[in-house]
Write an enzyme that holds these catalytic residues in place. Structure first.
Site, PDB file in Angstrom:
ATOM      1  N   ALA A  32       8.513  -7.632   3.520  1.00 29.10           N
ATOM      2  CA  ALA A  32       9.005  -6.341   4.029  1.00 29.10           C
ATOM      3  C   ALA A  32       8.066  -5.245   3.528  1.00 29.10           C
ATOM      4  CB  ALA A  32      10.454  -6.093   3.601  1.00 29.10           C
ATOM      5  N   HIS A  37       3.486  -1.178  -1.205  1.00 30.45           N
ATOM      6  CA  HIS A  37       2.778  -2.458  -1.417  1.00 30.45           C
ATOM      7  C   HIS A  37       1.293  -2.307  -1.088  1.00 30.45           C
ATOM      8  CE1 HIS A  37       6.930  -4.077  -0.414  1.00 30.45           C
ATOM      9  NE2 HIS A  37       6.690  -4.628  -1.581  1.00 30.45           N
ATOM     10  N   GLY A 149       4.510  -2.118  -9.037  1.00 33.15           N
ATOM     11  CA  GLY A 149       4.823  -0.705  -8.843  1.00 33.15           C
ATOM     12  C   GLY A 149       5.738  -0.177  -9.940  1.00 33.15           C
ATOM     13  N   ASP A 152       9.844  -0.130 -10.092  1.00 29.36           N
ATOM     14  CA  ASP A 152      10.588  -1.146 -10.847  1.00 29.36           C
ATOM     15  C   ASP A 152      10.148  -1.068 -12.306  1.00 29.36           C
ATOM     16  OD1 ASP A 152      12.072  -2.536  -8.647  1.00 29.36           O
ATOM     17  OD2 ASP A 152      10.027  -2.669  -7.895  1.00 29.36           O
ATOM     18  N   SER A 187      10.805   1.674  -0.701  1.00 31.38           N
ATOM     19  CA  SER A 187      11.451   0.425  -1.099  1.00 31.38           C
ATOM     20  C   SER A 187      11.728  -0.365   0.165  1.00 31.38           C
ATOM     21  CB  SER A 187      12.781   0.742  -1.802  1.00 31.38           C
ATOM     22  OG  SER A 187      13.619  -0.397  -1.795  1.00 31.38           O
ATOM     23  N   ARG A 189      14.226  -1.912   0.728  1.00 29.75           N
ATOM     24  CA  ARG A 189      15.646  -1.743   1.055  1.00 29.75           C
ATOM     25  C   ARG A 189      15.928  -0.470   1.860  1.00 29.75           C
ATOM     26  NH1 ARG A 189      16.277  -4.642  -3.933  1.00 29.75           N
ATOM     27  NH2 ARG A 189      17.741  -6.357  -3.608  1.00 29.75           N
TER      28      ARG A 189
HETATM   29  O1  PAF Z   1       9.051  -6.530  -7.292  1.00 28.36           O
HETATM   30  C1  PAF Z   1       9.185  -7.502  -6.525  1.00 28.36           C
HETATM   31  O2  PAF Z   1       9.000  -7.407  -5.311  1.00 28.36           O
HETATM   32  C2  PAF Z   1       9.609  -8.832  -7.084  1.00 28.36           C
HETATM   33  O3  PAF Z   1      10.512  -8.684  -8.124  1.00 28.36           O
HETATM   34  C3  PAF Z   1       8.416  -9.731  -7.532  1.00 28.36           C
HETATM   35  C4  PAF Z   1       7.655  -9.086  -8.683  1.00 28.36           C
HETATM   36  C5  PAF Z   1       7.488  -9.944  -6.356  1.00 28.36           C
HETATM   37  C6  PAF Z   1       8.930 -11.084  -8.006  1.00 28.36           C
HETATM   38  O4  PAF Z   1       9.622 -11.756  -6.997  1.00 28.36           O
END
Ligand code: PAF
Length: 283
Positions: A32, A37, A149, A152, A187, A189
């Protein structure tokens, strides 16, 4: 770009591509993909000769079945996005669950306080699942650097602790939060929000940024109350926690005088969608 879904073929390819000492950067994702990203990918381009992106929705880090079921994902769309920026020898790894979890998962990591607060408190088992998949990915790719990132924030602190515990020869690079035009942290989400919820969610970053200003006149305790009340006043939003912690032990900050890097971390339920964000307070 080169796409693999099997560890064996992927590692053969990596060994071949890196035979002359090329530097590899890894961007682990759950798909997603959004501009947040893609900014991790760009950070990796700057530091490395080769960049690898993994796309794997890791079931064992979801403490809630419903959350896993509704987690957005469209592999074709993700590959199209990556196809536009990755270079000829960059890699994409798209394993399925059987490929990543051939053996039953039993390992339990000990992160002490890091896993007891905030996300660790409200999402039992979440970080153990993250640690298992991240350690697997680091073992498979053996990257020089791996990119995560700062949205998180707690995940980053835990991954740094994981790398230390396991003595892994990788540098963890933390990359700034990428925000939408109205400040909402990007995000995967966010696409689950209804139109009205999406609009109201901008109150989360707005309140965090105002909180930094307010920290000049309010105590830590008063500020925490102010943030929670301001967000909860909006009927679309429900604060799960707002904590101000240091970036090493994640202990609560009691006074602005403490000479530590301080972060205000928040989780907010917007309908059934849970969003997190954070902001740094002046030292
Ligand atoms: O941050 C995320 O998208 C996930 O927690 C990760 C680091 C890819 C692990 O599944």
């Amino acid at each position: 770009m080169i796409i693999h879904d099997q560890i064996k073929f992927l590692t053969d390819e990596i060994n071949h591509l890196r035979s002359d000492g090329k530097k590899l950067g890894l961007v682990p994702t759950m798909g997603a993909l959004h501009d947040g990203h893609l900014s991790l990918v760009k950070h990796s381009f700057r530091d490395n000769d080769l960049t690898a992106v993994s796309i794997f929705v890791n079931p064992i880090q979801f403490n809630n079945r419903e959350d896993l079921k509704k987690y957005p994902g469209d592999l074709q769309k993700d590959l199209e996005k990556l196809g536009k920026i990755l270079r000829q020898n960059d890699l994409v790894f798209t394993p399925d669950v059987n490929e990543m979890y051939r053996d039953p998962v039993t390992h339990i990591f000990d992160f002490g306080n890091l896993n007891k607060v905030m996300e660790g408190k409200y999402r039992k088992g979440h970080f153990n699942g993250v640690a298992i998949i991240v350690s697997k990915l680091l073992e498979i790719f053996q990257p020089d650097k791996a990119y995560f990132g700062q949205k998180d924030f707690q995940q980053l602190v835990i991954i740094k602790s994981l790398v230390k515990q396991l003595d892994l020869p990788v540098t963890i690079v933390s990359c700034p939060i990428v925000r939408e035009h109205d400040g909402l942290a990007m995000s995967s989400r966010n696409v689950l929000l209804l139109e009205k919820q999406r609009k109201e969610a901008a109150l989360i970053p707005e309140t965090l940024f105002s909180a930094v200003q307010k920290s000049k006149s309010l105590s830590v305790k008063e500020l925490k109350r102010w943030v929670i009340k301001r967000i909860n006043n909006n009927p679309e939003l429900r604060v799960e926690y707002f904590e101000i912690v240091d970036n090493i032990e994640l202990f609560p900050i009691k006074s602005w005088e403490e000479k530590k890097e301080k972060y205000g971390c928040i989780a907010v339920n917007v309908g059934t969608v849970r969003l997190i964000d954070n902001v740094k307070f002046p030292e």
